[in-house]
Design a protein around this motif. Structure first.
Motif, short mmCIF file in Angstrom:
data_model
loop_
_atom_site.label_atom_id
_atom_site.label_comp_id
_atom_site.label_asym_id
_atom_site.label_seq_id
_atom_site.Cartn_x
_atom_site.Cartn_y
_atom_site.Cartn_z
N PRO A 94 0.25 -0.81 0.00
CA PRO A 94 -0.40 -0.44 -0.12
C PRO A 94 0.92 1.21 0.24
N TYR A 95 2.14 0.93 0.57
CA TYR A 95 3.35 1.99 0.41
C TYR A 95 4.25 1.74 0.78
N ALA A 96 4.94 2.54 -0.52
CA ALA A 96 6.14 2.11 -0.37
C ALA A 96 7.27 3.09 -1.01
N ARG A 97 8.76 3.06 -0.78
CA ARG A 97 9.58 3.70 -1.75
C ARG A 97 9.82 2.31 -2.72
N ILE A 98 10.62 2.94 -4.22
CA ILE A 98 10.72 2.47 -5.39
C ILE A 98 12.14 2.75 -4.92
N ILE A 99 12.26 1.73 -4.83
CA ILE A 99 14.78 1.07 -4.41
C ILE A 99 15.15 1.48 -6.38
N SER A 100 14.34 0.35 -7.42
CA SER A 100 15.07 0.61 -8.12
C SER A 100 14.12 -1.11 -9.26
N ILE A 101 14.23 -0.51 -10.24
CA ILE A 101 13.65 -1.13 -11.12
C ILE A 101 14.04 -1.86 -12.37
N ASP A 102 13.83 -3.71 -12.13
CA ASP A 102 15.25 -3.91 -13.42
C ASP A 102 14.08 -4.98 -13.71
N THR A 103 14.41 -4.55 -15.60
CA THR A 103 13.33 -5.41 -16.83
C THR A 103 14.28 -6.57 -16.74
N THR A 104 15.12 -6.35 -16.67
CA THR A 104 15.78 -7.66 -17.79
C THR A 104 15.67 -8.54 -17.95
N GLU A 105 15.05 -9.34 -16.97
CA GLU A 105 14.82 -11.19 -17.03
C GLU A 105 13.31 -10.80 -17.52
N ALA A 106 12.08 -9.58 -17.87
CA ALA A 106 11.31 -9.87 -18.55
C ALA A 106 11.25 -9.84 -20.17
N HIS A 107 12.30 -8.99 -20.23
CA HIS A 107 12.87 -8.60 -22.00
C HIS A 107 12.89 -9.81 -22.39
N SER A 108 13.87 -11.25 -21.46
CA SER A 108 14.63 -12.03 -22.65
C SER A 108 13.31 -13.40 -21.94
N MET A 109 11.75 -12.96 -21.32
CA MET A 109 11.14 -13.74 -22.03
C MET A 109 10.08 -13.99 -23.05
N PRO A 110 9.79 -15.30 -23.63
CA PRO A 110 9.18 -15.61 -25.00
C PRO A 110 8.07 -14.77 -25.25
N GLY A 111 7.94 -14.45 -26.74
CA GLY A 111 6.95 -13.54 -27.02
C GLY A 111 6.80 -12.15 -26.32
N VAL A 112 8.13 -11.94 -25.86
CA VAL A 112 7.82 -9.93 -25.42
C VAL A 112 8.59 -8.91 -26.47
N HIS A 113 7.61 -8.11 -26.46
CA HIS A 113 8.01 -7.15 -27.42
C HIS A 113 8.93 -5.98 -26.62
#
Length: 778
Positions: free
Chosen positions: A69-88
């Motif tokens: 419900p409430y949090a500070r974002i420290i970092s976002i890593d999209t590397t693994e998501a980019h490598s998933m099948p079918g991802v554009h």
């Protein structure tokens, strides 16, 4: 349809256009119960809703949402998501090309969260993939590191000096002060109460969904189920960094709204993904995601004090209304204004001190829902009137009539109400209606239907008490506080296949209320033409405002009427110039006739190849902003009133109940379509019943615990009683045809009447809704 070419339709640039519902072709006149043109399609299951949209080459979008419900974002890593099948594509806030915030009143909500997340379920990242399951799984592979913060989950806590500031300006979204008459008047009898209203969901059966199609030229076409195409367009243009004409919206089939679709949900996300990938992108929420993808009705705590003379006349009302707006503003500033302006109900009250506060919290955002602030306060002011009647030893209906507003009465905002104000008449009518018979003994085999508990067969009638409750409410129609309320309509008359055909084009969103049908009826009445086509709503025509505030028939209907009258005037001028007949011509049944009813010429012959088209805007009378210190102003353009009587059977031992019957009386000004009016009165009462006895989003520590239609309880056909109706058509002198908005008043007073009946049956205070079994038995 006309064979004359129209401008390029959305989606045609790239040759990709989904199947939409065909333009509605119908006939009818104002005052007739015309069948809805979409009715047969929906009954057969052939109506294309936004979740049914598809085009060749389409891919799917999915959203990663905050687990906190409430949090500070420290970092976002999209590397693994980019490598998933079918991802554009995988997008975060860094990929928003324009402004990364939006909002109806205050631009405070991120398109994709940055720095902090402020509610459970807030959008953080987006994924586009070939298949929806690939997109969902890839979204789960976006790794976000959070610093979890203690959430603020109570509105009262948000107002405390030591609460963290959830937004740069603090936690008060808006504080409305109404100061009317004397500050400290004296009264003979004083009653007090504190009331709690739970969070209700609009529960549209169609979840949020839409399809974004890039045009290959840097623009995008969005097919969307929404309540206001043009406000979506403006917000999306800002988010996408595009000129508004590069963002074109077309109304897709909508599966209910009730306020849930006033805000952006997946619109910006689908457009961002479509422009990034160069492919059409569809997003369709699951039911649990829908619960965090749209706003809800504000929960509230309301503290009231009523003072009256011994003859029952109100002397003063003091109230503090605190609504929990959740993480972002949405339309909270307008909702709290309504809750404050109508805090006393439709009663004459010479003195009032009202403080209406809506606060930010880390709960899911709240915004528009049918009744828009007047629902919460009606529970409180009607409970107070019953308390006052008991303290005075008076009949509760008689007390209400004694204090009822009349034409020319002054609101607590200082505004004088003109036009018919039938408060006393509505109350008398519902009280005079016959009561439903009380079967005794119960018919054999019907116990499971007729008694509280239903098919569970929990009782044979022991402990079941039948009682009656009354309530009346009112609210504004249309926008208020100086907001520029208008609508645009284009009406076109041509001869097609040897017959005159009228095309009506507006951006008014038909969200199930029957606006398409109403537009056709108005055009048909003004032009005397039998064949009417209402084109799909889109942004190729000027704005019609939102399908909210019970305003569309009034405002868009007014625009259609004005445009149709302009077309009619040109047709009759053409007939006059070519045939030189006597004046006082009119059109009936596709024919120009004179004042005596004599046929002059058919429209088909008169027009030939001539096409007549007119565009008009309609604006109602102007309103003013509430004074910041006193709340005094002419803030509203029209008012609607409704009264309800509820007959309820209550099992006082088991805490179960059954609403036996609802009776209602409502002034609708003019019933443009009487059958549709009946549907509005029944549907609105169903939502009122739901909040009164069963509907509540359970939020614990900022997390929704019942995000499904299994656990979020909705009234079914077994819960909904017969609705006895008395529909008045008293006529508003300021509106087209004298009509009044219809859709919201049934939701305002139906629930409080039910709760009043429960109080009468149990003798208990019942100061919280929805009413739970232990509220009745403990």
């Amino acid at each position: 349809m006309s064979e004359t070419p129209h401008p390029t339709l959305p989606g045609e640039r790239g040759g990709k256009k989904p199947r939409l519902a065909p333009p509605a072709r119908t006939t009818g006149r104002v005052g007739e119960s015309v069948p809805r043109p979409d009715g047969a399609l929906k009954v057969r299951g052939d109506f294309p809703y936004s979740s049914d949209l598809q085009v060749e080459g389409m891919i799917w979008g999915a959203t990663l949402r905050s687990p906190h419900p409430y949090a500070r974002i420290i970092s976002i890593d999209t590397t693994e998501a980019h490598s998933m099948p079918g991802v554009h594509a995988v997008l975060t806030h860094h990929d928003v090309p324009g402004r990364n915030v939006y909002g109806l009143e205050i631009q405070d909500q991120p398109v994709l969260a940055f720095e902090v997340v402020r509610y459970w379920g807030e959008a953080v990242a987006l994924v586009a993939a070939d298949h929806p399951e690939q997109a969902r799984r890839a979204a789960e592979k976006v790794h976000v590191e959070y610093e979890v913060l203690p959430p603020v989950t109570e509105a009262e806590r948000a107002l405390s000096p030591d609460a963290p500031s959830l937004h740069p300006g603090g936690n008060v979204t808006r504080w409305v002060k109404i100061r009317h008459g004397e500050a400290m008047p004296r009264a003979d009898v004083v009653v007090r109460g504190e009331y709690e209203i739970g969070m209700q969901d609009q529960a549209p059966l169609g979840p949020e969904s839409g399809l974004a199609v890039p045009d290959g030229e840097g623009g995008v076409d969005l097919y969307i189920a929404t309540q206001w195409l043009h406000v979506d367009q403006k917000q999306l243009a800002d988010v996408l960094g595009l000129a508004p004409e590069k963002v074109r919206l077309t109304m897709a089939g909508i599966g209910g709204a009730f306020g849930a679709r006033e805000d952006l949900s997946m619109q910006a996300h689908a457009c961002l993904l479509a422009l990034k990938t160069g492919r059409p992108v569809k997003i369709s929420y699951s039911r649990p995601e829908s619960f965090v993808g749209h706003v809800h009705r504000h929960p509230g705590r309301l503290t009231y004090e009523h003072g009256a003379n011994r003859d029952g006349k109100l002397v003063y009302v003091n109230a503090r209304i605190l609504l929990d707006g959740g993480a972002y503003a949405s339309s909270s500033t307008a909702v709290i204004a309504n809750a404050s302006c109508f805090a006393v109900g439709p009663y004459q009250c010479p003195n009032a001190t009202i403080d209406g506060i809506v606060a930010y919290s880390n709960n899911p955002p709240c915004g528009a829902m049918r009744g828009f602030g007047s629902v919460q306060n009606c529970y409180a002011h009607e409970a107070q009137m019953d308390k006052l009647a008991a303290a005075l030893g008076m009949d509760p209906v008689e007390l209400r009539i004694r204090n009822a507003m009349e034409t020319g009465s002054e609101m607590i905002t200082g505004q004088l109400i003109d036009g018919p104000v039938p408060v006393a008449e509505l109350l008398r009518r519902v009280k005079a209606m016959p009561l439903p018979p009380h079967p005794d003994p119960l018919p054999e085999g019907e116990r499971e239907i007729l008694l509280p508990g239903g098919v569970s067969n929990t009782t044979h009638g022991e402990g079941v008490v039948r009682s009656v409750g009354y309530a009346i409410g009112f609210k504004n129609i249309g926008y208020s506080e100086g907001f520029d309320d208008y609508s645009t309509a284009r009406v076109r008359l041509a001869v097609v296949d040897g017959r005159p055909l009228v095309e009506v084009h507006t951006a008014g969103a038909d969200v199930g209320q029957g606006l398409v049908m109403v537009q056709a009826q108005i055009a048909g009445s003004e032009l005397g033409v039998s064949d009417i086509v209402v084109l799909n709503a889109d942004t190729r025509v000027g704005s019609s405002g939102s399908s909210s505030a019970s305003r569309q028939t009034y405002i868009t209907g007014g625009a259609v009427r004005a445009a149709a009258q302009a077309v009619c005037e040109r047709v009759l001028e053409l007939a006059q110039s070519e045939l030189h007949p006597a004046r006082d011509l009119r059109i009936e049944h596709d024919t120009v006739i004179d004042a005596h009813g004599k046929e002059i010429i058919s429209l088909a012959t008169l027009l030939g190849d001539v096409v007549i088209e007119e565009t008009r805007e309609f604006r109602p009378r102007h309103t003013q902003h509430l004074d910041s210190e006193t709340g005094q102003s002419n803030a509203h353009m029209q008012f609607a009133f409704a009264a309800h009587r509820a007959v309820v059977d209550v099992d006082t031992e088991l805490g179960l109940l059954k609403v036996v019957e609802l009776a209602t009386a409502q002034d609708v000004g003019k019933a443009i379509n009487p059958l549709a009016v009946q549907g509005q009165l029944e549907g609105g009462a169903a939502q009122g019943l739901g909040l009164a006895v069963m509907e509540e989003i359970q939020v614990k520590d900022g997390v929704i615990r019942n995000a499904s239609f299994t656990d979020y309880l909705l009234p079914t056909i077994l819960d909904m009683p017969p609705v006895r109706m008395d529909i008045l058509e008293l006529g508003d002198p300021n509106s087209p045809y004298g009509l009044k908005g219809v859709g919201e008043p049934p939701t305002i007073s139906s629930g409080p009447a039910i709760v009043a009946a429960i109080r009468a049956a149990t003798g208990r205070q019942i100061d919280r809704v929805p009413v739970r079994p232990h509220d009745i038995t403990l």
